[in-house]
Write a protein that holds these residues in place. Structure first.
Motif, PDB file in Angstrom:
ATOM      1  N   ASN A   6       0.845  -1.188   0.000  1.00 13.08           N
ATOM      2  CA  ASN A   6       0.000   0.000   0.000  1.00 13.08           C
ATOM      3  C   ASN A   6       0.882   1.240   0.000  1.00 13.08           C
ATOM      4  N   SER A   7       0.729   2.056  -1.018  1.00  7.27           N
ATOM      5  CA  SER A   7       1.510   3.289  -1.120  1.00  7.27           C
ATOM      6  C   SER A   7       0.751   4.421  -0.446  1.00  7.27           C
ATOM      7  N   THR A   8       1.450   5.160   0.384  1.00  9.69           N
ATOM      8  CA  THR A   8       0.841   6.313   1.030  1.00  9.69           C
ATOM      9  C   THR A   8       0.909   7.514   0.099  1.00  9.69           C
ATOM     10  N   LEU A   9       0.156   8.556   0.442  1.00 11.10           N
ATOM     11  CA  LEU A   9       0.159   9.773  -0.368  1.00 11.10           C
ATOM     12  C   LEU A   9       1.558  10.370  -0.440  1.00 11.10           C
ATOM     13  N   GLY A  10       2.264  10.362   0.689  1.00 14.48           N
ATOM     14  CA  GLY A  10       3.606  10.927   0.714  1.00 14.48           C
ATOM     15  C   GLY A  10       4.563  10.208  -0.207  1.00 14.48           C
ATOM     16  N   LYS A  11       4.497   8.874  -0.221  1.00  6.25           N
ATOM     17  CA  LYS A  11       5.384   8.095  -1.079  1.00  6.25           C
ATOM     18  C   LYS A  11       5.090   8.358  -2.549  1.00  6.25           C
ATOM     19  N   VAL A  12       3.804   8.423  -2.888  1.00  3.65           N
ATOM     20  CA  VAL A  12       3.426   8.682  -4.284  1.00  3.65           C
ATOM     21  C   VAL A  12       3.901  10.055  -4.723  1.00  3.65           C
ATOM     22  N   VAL A  13       3.714  11.062  -3.853  1.00  2.00           N
ATOM     23  CA  VAL A  13       4.131  12.426  -4.186  1.00  2.00           C
ATOM     24  C   VAL A  13       5.642  12.497  -4.355  1.00  2.00           C
ATOM     25  N   ARG A  14       6.401  11.851  -3.461  1.00  4.25           N
ATOM     26  CA  ARG A  14       7.865  11.863  -3.576  1.00  4.25           C
ATOM     27  C   ARG A  14       8.321  11.214  -4.881  1.00  4.25           C
ATOM     28  N   ALA A  15       7.693  10.101  -5.252  1.00  2.00           N
ATOM     29  CA  ALA A  15       8.055   9.430  -6.503  1.00  2.00           C
ATOM     30  C   ALA A  15       7.760  10.327  -7.702  1.00  2.00           C
ATOM     31  N   PHE A  93       0.210   9.192 -15.362  1.00  2.00           N
ATOM     32  CA  PHE A  93      -0.392   7.864 -15.430  1.00  2.00           C
ATOM     33  C   PHE A  93       0.670   6.761 -15.395  1.00  2.00           C
ATOM     34  N   SER A  94       1.947   7.168 -15.329  1.00  2.00           N
ATOM     35  CA  SER A  94       2.999   6.188 -15.098  1.00  2.00           C
ATOM     36  C   SER A  94       2.981   5.704 -13.652  1.00  2.00           C
ATOM     37  N   PHE A  95       2.228   6.425 -12.799  1.00  2.00           N
ATOM     38  CA  PHE A  95       2.149   6.102 -11.383  1.00  2.00           C
ATOM     39  C   PHE A  95       0.708   5.780 -11.009  1.00  2.00           C
ATOM     40  N   VAL A  96       0.564   5.099  -9.882  1.00  2.00           N
ATOM     41  CA  VAL A  96      -0.757   4.959  -9.265  1.00  2.00           C
ATOM     42  C   VAL A  96      -0.993   6.262  -8.524  1.00  2.00           C
ATOM     43  N   THR A  97      -1.784   7.125  -9.097  1.00  2.00           N
ATOM     44  CA  THR A  97      -1.858   8.492  -8.604  1.00  2.00           C
ATOM     45  C   THR A  97      -3.295   8.983  -8.533  1.00  2.00           C
ATOM     46  N   THR A  98      -3.466  10.104  -7.864  1.00  2.00           N
ATOM     47  CA  THR A  98      -4.750  10.792  -7.787  1.00  2.00           C
ATOM     48  C   THR A  98      -4.536  12.235  -8.222  1.00  2.00           C
ATOM     49  N   ARG A  99      -5.632  12.954  -8.407  1.00  2.00           N
ATOM     50  CA  ARG A  99      -5.513  14.366  -8.752  1.00  2.00           C
ATOM     51  C   ARG A  99      -4.760  15.121  -7.656  1.00  2.00           C
ATOM     52  N   LEU A 100      -5.035  14.767  -6.402  1.00  2.00           N
ATOM     53  CA  LEU A 100      -4.399  15.465  -5.298  1.00  2.00           C
ATOM     54  C   LEU A 100      -2.892  15.248  -5.294  1.00  2.00           C
ATOM     55  N   SER A 101      -2.452  14.001  -5.423  1.00  2.00           N
ATOM     56  CA  SER A 101      -1.012  13.726  -5.408  1.00  2.00           C
ATOM     57  C   SER A 101      -0.319  14.364  -6.610  1.00  2.00           C
ATOM     58  N   SER A 102      -0.988  14.364  -7.742  1.00  2.00           N
ATOM     59  CA  SER A 102      -0.419  14.983  -8.933  1.00  2.00           C
ATOM     60  C   SER A 102      -0.239  16.487  -8.735  1.00  2.00           C
ATOM     61  N   ASN A 103      -1.271  17.138  -8.181  1.00  2.00           N
ATOM     62  CA  ASN A 103      -1.190  18.577  -7.939  1.00  2.00           C
ATOM     63  C   ASN A 103      -0.144  18.908  -6.885  1.00  2.00           C
ATOM     64  N   LEU A 104      -0.072  18.123  -5.828  1.00  2.00           N
ATOM     65  CA  LEU A 104       0.928  18.362  -4.792  1.00  2.00           C
ATOM     66  C   LEU A 104       2.336  18.224  -5.355  1.00  2.00           C
ATOM     67  N   ALA A 105       2.542  17.207  -6.202  1.00  2.00           N
ATOM     68  CA  ALA A 105       3.855  17.020  -6.827  1.00  2.00           C
ATOM     69  C   ALA A 105       4.193  18.211  -7.719  1.00  2.00           C
ATOM     70  N   ASN A 106       3.221  18.670  -8.494  1.00  2.00           N
ATOM     71  CA  ASN A 106       3.452  19.829  -9.356  1.00  2.00           C
ATOM     72  C   ASN A 106       3.806  21.070  -8.546  1.00  2.00           C
TER      73      ASN A 106
END
Length: 243
Positions: A6-15, A93-106
């Motif tokens: 299970n990937s957390t939001l933080g891990k997804v954003v860092r990736a 879409f290369s990641f298991v992502t959400t709109r929130l994680s994508s925006n936070l990463a941006n």
């Protein structure tokens, strides 16, 4: 044997941030190119004054890195808008992502790029000093540097960084609006022109940017940046999902 993690939001954003930093290296290279262009134009001076005393001509040429900031400001708007385009959004879409994680990463990527742009833009003034000391044909008086006025320099550097970040957040919001509806290609320039030319718009600019307190300006820039990013995140939830 298979394992389910299970990937957390933080891990997804860092990736995503690591991926985007590598993917946007072209933006950093374009920043350096833009700063060099600004420096080239700045060597001619931003203003000139002259006087004559007893048949002696005295000419004072003021040279600053203001043009460098103008070019970087335009670059920041462009980069903020570029990240919202469909091609860059589809990279997520290369990641298991959400709109929130994508925006936070941006947002984090734009923050890091803005810090780099703000520091290098501030220090570009030193590049002008070196150029003038080597190639200048006139007498040159050194203005206060980072070590001469450290607190003032840090404050100026912070303001420049926040200005660049707020402009990139404005470009990000404009990009999200345009991706949501092409009608905003017409609406956004009208809004910007209205702010710049109307009395209400100019009053708003004075309240936000033209105040004597540096810290109040910093607070206003942070507030404006948060508002722009917040609206952009809300709008992004209405964009189409890739099939």
């Amino acid at each position: 044997m298979m394992f389910l993690t299970n990937s957390t939001l933080g891990k997804v954003v860092r990736a995503q941030v690591r991926f985007k930093i590598n993917a946007y290296m072209g933006a950093l290279l374009s920043l350096i190119f833009v700063q060099l262009i600004g420096l080239l134009f700045s060597t001619n001076g931003s203003s000139t004054r002259g006087t004559s005393v007893n048949n002696i001509q005295i000419q004072v040429i003021t040279i600053s890195n203001d043009l460098v900031f103008v070019f970087v400001a335009i670059w920041a708007l462009f980069v903020g808008n570029l990240i919202t385009t469909r091609a860059y959004r589809y990279d997520d879409f290369s990641f298991v992502t959400t709109r929130l994680s994508s925006n936070l990463a941006n947002i984090l990527v734009l923050l890091m790029i803005s810090i780099f742009a703000g520091v290098t833009t501030f220090l570009s003034n030193n590049v002008l000093r070196v150029y003038l000391s080597i190639f200048g044909s006139t007498e040159y008086t050194k203005s206060p540097g980072v070590f001469d006025e450290p607190f003032s320099s840090i404050g100026t550097m912070l303001v420049i960084t926040l200005l660049i970040l707020s402009l990139s957040s404005g470009g990000y919001l404009a990009g999200m609006l345009i991706q949501n509806s092409r009608l905003f290609l017409l609406v956004i320039p009208i809004i910007v022109l209205s702010i710049l030319t109307t009395e209400i718009g100019q009053t708003l600019i004075q309240i936000l940017f033209m105040n004597e307190s540096t810290w109040l300006l910093i607070v206003n820039l942070i507030f404006m940046t948060i508002v722009f990013f917040g609206i952009a995140i809300a709008i992004s939830n209405r964009l189409e999902v890739r099939a």
